[in-house]
Design an enzyme around this catalytic site. Sequence first.
Site, PDB file in Angstrom:
ATOM      1  N   ASP A  35     -26.586 -22.121  31.048  1.00 50.17           N
ATOM      2  CA  ASP A  35     -25.597 -23.157  30.739  1.00 50.17           C
ATOM      3  C   ASP A  35     -26.282 -24.486  30.426  1.00 50.17           C
ATOM      4  O   ASP A  35     -26.124 -25.478  31.140  1.00 50.17           O
ATOM      5  CB  ASP A  35     -24.608 -23.298  31.904  1.00 50.17           C
ATOM      6  CG  ASP A  35     -23.780 -22.028  32.078  1.00 50.17           C
ATOM      7  OD1 ASP A  35     -23.676 -21.252  31.105  1.00 50.17           O
ATOM      8  OD2 ASP A  35     -23.242 -21.805  33.171  1.00 50.17           O
ATOM      9  N   LYS A  90     -14.384 -15.815  27.610  1.00 45.04           N
ATOM     10  CA  LYS A  90     -13.132 -15.688  28.388  1.00 45.04           C
ATOM     11  C   LYS A  90     -11.898 -15.882  27.513  1.00 45.04           C
ATOM     12  O   LYS A  90     -11.087 -16.784  27.732  1.00 45.04           O
ATOM     13  CB  LYS A  90     -13.093 -16.669  29.564  1.00 45.04           C
ATOM     14  CG  LYS A  90     -14.211 -16.470  30.571  1.00 45.04           C
ATOM     15  CD  LYS A  90     -14.032 -17.369  31.783  1.00 45.04           C
ATOM     16  CE  LYS A  90     -15.182 -17.283  32.743  1.00 45.04           C
ATOM     17  NZ  LYS A  90     -16.420 -17.939  32.258  1.00 45.04           N
ATOM     18  N   ILE A  94      -3.050 -14.617  22.547  1.00 42.76           N
ATOM     19  CA  ILE A  94      -2.395 -13.434  21.961  1.00 42.76           C
ATOM     20  C   ILE A  94      -3.385 -12.709  21.043  1.00 42.76           C
ATOM     21  O   ILE A  94      -4.372 -13.293  20.584  1.00 42.76           O
ATOM     22  CB  ILE A  94      -1.113 -13.809  21.181  1.00 42.76           C
ATOM     23  CG1 ILE A  94      -1.440 -14.712  19.986  1.00 42.76           C
ATOM     24  CG2 ILE A  94      -0.099 -14.477  22.113  1.00 42.76           C
ATOM     25  CD1 ILE A  94      -0.285 -14.874  19.004  1.00 42.76           C
ATOM     26  N   GLY A  95      -3.069 -11.447  20.760  1.00 48.07           N
ATOM     27  CA  GLY A  95      -3.981 -10.607  19.979  1.00 48.07           C
ATOM     28  C   GLY A  95      -4.427 -11.232  18.675  1.00 48.07           C
ATOM     29  O   GLY A  95      -5.624 -11.252  18.355  1.00 48.07           O
ATOM     30  N   ARG A 227     -27.712 -21.532  37.643  1.00 37.67           N
ATOM     31  CA  ARG A 227     -28.486 -22.674  38.136  1.00 37.67           C
ATOM     32  C   ARG A 227     -29.575 -22.274  39.113  1.00 37.67           C
ATOM     33  O   ARG A 227     -30.613 -22.940  39.180  1.00 37.67           O
ATOM     34  CB  ARG A 227     -27.527 -23.703  38.759  1.00 37.67           C
ATOM     35  CG  ARG A 227     -26.752 -24.476  37.706  1.00 37.67           C
ATOM     36  CD  ARG A 227     -25.557 -25.203  38.295  1.00 37.67           C
ATOM     37  NE  ARG A 227     -24.466 -24.283  38.617  1.00 37.67           N
ATOM     38  CZ  ARG A 227     -23.300 -24.645  39.152  1.00 37.67           C
ATOM     39  NH1 ARG A 227     -23.091 -25.921  39.446  1.00 37.67           N
ATOM     40  NH2 ARG A 227     -22.360 -23.759  39.388  1.00 37.67           N
TER      41      ARG A 227
HETATM   42  P1  5BU Z   1     -24.125 -20.602  38.299  1.00 33.99           P
HETATM   43  O1  5BU Z   1     -24.948 -21.719  37.797  1.00 33.99           O
HETATM   44  O2  5BU Z   1     -24.961 -19.409  38.817  1.00 33.99           O
HETATM   45  O3  5BU Z   1     -23.040 -21.010  39.261  1.00 33.99           O
HETATM   46  O4  5BU Z   1     -23.384 -20.063  36.971  1.00 33.99           O
HETATM   47  C1  5BU Z   1     -22.443 -19.044  36.989  1.00 33.99           C
HETATM   48  C2  5BU Z   1     -22.049 -18.660  35.569  1.00 33.99           C
HETATM   49  O5  5BU Z   1     -21.126 -17.571  35.616  1.00 33.99           O
HETATM   50  C3  5BU Z   1     -21.379 -19.762  34.768  1.00 33.99           C
HETATM   51  O6  5BU Z   1     -21.795 -19.637  33.421  1.00 33.99           O
HETATM   52  C4  5BU Z   1     -19.898 -19.468  34.868  1.00 33.99           C
HETATM   53  O7  5BU Z   1     -19.177 -19.851  33.718  1.00 33.99           O
HETATM   54  C5  5BU Z   1     -19.880 -17.962  35.022  1.00 33.99           C
HETATM   55  N1  5BU Z   1     -18.760 -17.448  35.824  1.00 33.99           N
HETATM   56  C6  5BU Z   1     -18.618 -17.705  37.168  1.00 33.99           C
HETATM   57  O8  5BU Z   1     -19.422 -18.414  37.760  1.00 33.99           O
HETATM   58  N2  5BU Z   1     -17.570 -17.172  37.873  1.00 33.99           N
HETATM   59  C7  5BU Z   1     -16.639 -16.384  37.298  1.00 33.99           C
HETATM   60  O9  5BU Z   1     -15.724 -15.899  37.972  1.00 33.99           O
HETATM   61  C8  5BU Z   1     -16.809 -16.118  35.906  1.00 33.99           C
HETATM   62  C9  5BU Z   1     -17.866 -16.658  35.212  1.00 33.99           C
HETATM   63 BR1  5BU Z   1     -15.581 -15.065  35.051  1.00 33.99          BR
END
Ligand code: 5BU
Length: 260
Positions: A35, A90, A94-95, A227
């Site tokens: 991210d 995510k 709608i389709g 992270r």
């Molecule tokens: P982290 O830095 O390890 O907290 O990042 C977690 C990633 O997983 C981050 O990109 C979120 O958008 C993604 N994520 C999440 O943390 N939890 C969820 O339920 C979903 C996606 Br769906």
Amino acid sequence: MLTYTERAKLCSNPTARRLLNLIDEKKTNLAIAVDVTTSKQLLEIAASLGSKICVLKTHIDIIEDFSPELTQALSELAKKYNFLLFEDRKFADIGNTVKLQYGEGIYRIADWSHIINAHTVPGFSIIEGLRQVGLDKDRGLLLLAEMSTAGNLAQGEYTTQSLELAKKYSDFVIGFITTRKLMDDPAFIYFTPGVNLSQNADSLGQRYVTPQTVIYENESDIIIVGRGIYEAPNPLEKAEEYQQAGWDAYQQRLQKNVSR
Ligand code: 5BU
């Protein structure tokens, strides 16, 4: 319990087969969530950690200098280091709208992302829309059956109905975002975000558990770490640590089921 490779043989979707096979080949069930907000950072991490991961998860819409060259370069790195790309878009509409969001626009997600995910709030039509674009390209879809955040609403009947949708579209739905294994069918793959070895939470509702909890206790398949790796002083070392922890937990799980 079956190995990843044994499960690959049971999957009808080519992306699911490829993923399960490469996990065993590379001995890694680690997906990294990158991210970051510049192309340079994203490509540097992809190149330096590519050999340690099975999947690289993106949020392509947070890249401030996006260009099609970025996804081209990511695709080349994915090939070189044998990992899959997962755009964590995510989808939730709608389709007809998700078809456009997936195949068109600036990002052209369907052209480069092997895996995508979707909320099941809209019902079957969201899967049908995405499937119309992705199936012929051999792509795979994950349904958000659960989430990692405190107080999230993806639980109970919502989760149960999401599993039913997956069964109905099992040529395209390859698995779930979830905290744990949800079904006995070994063809579905479970991805778990919210993994960190040194923290329990962040300041915005994220909840963390360890690779051991995810893979061994909750019997999920893939840990997603963000992270915990890319913010570490030495991301390569950290990635190796998570890779090892995820793999050890998987080996222990194989043993657990043998001795049962
Ligand atoms: P982290 O830095 O390890 O907290 O990042 C977690 C990633 O997983 C981050 O990109 C979120 O958008 C993604 N994520 C999440 O943390 N939890 C969820 O339920 C979903 C996606 Br769906």
